[in-house]
Design an enzyme around this catalytic site. Sequence first.
Site, PDB file in Angstrom:
ATOM      1  N   CYS A  92       0.869  -1.179   0.000  1.00  0.00           N
ATOM      2  CA  CYS A  92       0.000   0.000   0.000  1.00  0.00           C
ATOM      3  C   CYS A  92       0.908   1.232   0.000  1.00  0.00           C
ATOM      4  CB  CYS A  92      -0.990  -0.012   1.157  1.00  0.00           C
ATOM      5  SG  CYS A  92      -0.280   0.112   2.808  1.00  0.00           S
ATOM      6  N   CYS A 166      -1.763   2.149  -4.118  1.00  0.00           N
ATOM      7  CA  CYS A 166      -0.507   2.830  -4.438  1.00  0.00           C
ATOM      8  C   CYS A 166      -0.410   3.229  -5.901  1.00  0.00           C
ATOM      9  CB  CYS A 166       0.705   2.004  -4.013  1.00  0.00           C
ATOM     10  SG  CYS A 166       0.675   0.264  -4.468  1.00  0.00           S
ATOM     11  N   CYS A 170       3.222   1.732  -7.504  1.00  0.00           N
ATOM     12  CA  CYS A 170       3.474   0.323  -7.218  1.00  0.00           C
ATOM     13  C   CYS A 170       4.404  -0.259  -8.269  1.00  0.00           C
ATOM     14  CB  CYS A 170       2.160  -0.458  -7.203  1.00  0.00           C
ATOM     15  SG  CYS A 170       1.155  -0.184  -5.734  1.00  0.00           S
TER      16      CYS A 170
END
Length: 217
Positions: A92, A166, A170
């Site tokens: 996250c 995210c 990410c």
Amino acid sequence: MDSTYRHADLTVDQQHALLTAARTLAEEFAGIFGTETIERFLHTSYDQFAGRAVIANYLPLLAERFARQRLRALARVEGKDDAGVPIVLFLCVHNAGRSQMALGFFAHLAGRRALGWSGGTEPGELINPAVVEVMHERGIDITGEFPKPWTSEIVQAADVVVTMGCGDACPVHPGKRYLDWDLDDPDGKTPEQIRPIRDDIERRVRALLADIGVPAG
């Protein structure tokens, strides 16, 4: 090993703790990685946390734990890990709420039948206390965890990468299995508001375990 940690920004106690950690890791990974690799991973892991004063007293311990995780990941990537269990990485933003709850449920339900890791694109300083509280209500203690970043070897070692909010930050590795869980961010919410998020995460973790063929204990 002694020369690696003689830096002006380290206290004598921190230097001693890091040297002890290096020796411990060297014993654990004997025959897998050499001293140079272990020292490099320990030192760079220390640097990942060094800017956060709130955890200054625990920096060597956090560095050792994170270096151990990274070395395990590297062993998997290089085919030197014979554990044979699936690895799931939960990501996250701050690694202080959603991904920590997911990891908590995963570790609790999977036991030694699978390995779970977590990380954040912008790691916070501490796990959200309200998140700790609601997980404790389910009999799961996550106080031993801490916000941490992800690294390339950790992502590469994972069989499944679960992202939570995210976005483009990410990591993306071709050929890796990704799942994106659309979950509210518990940051700033009360325990009462977080409980539905927690329960949703538990359902998703149970479904994931069933999907990868790991019995939930």
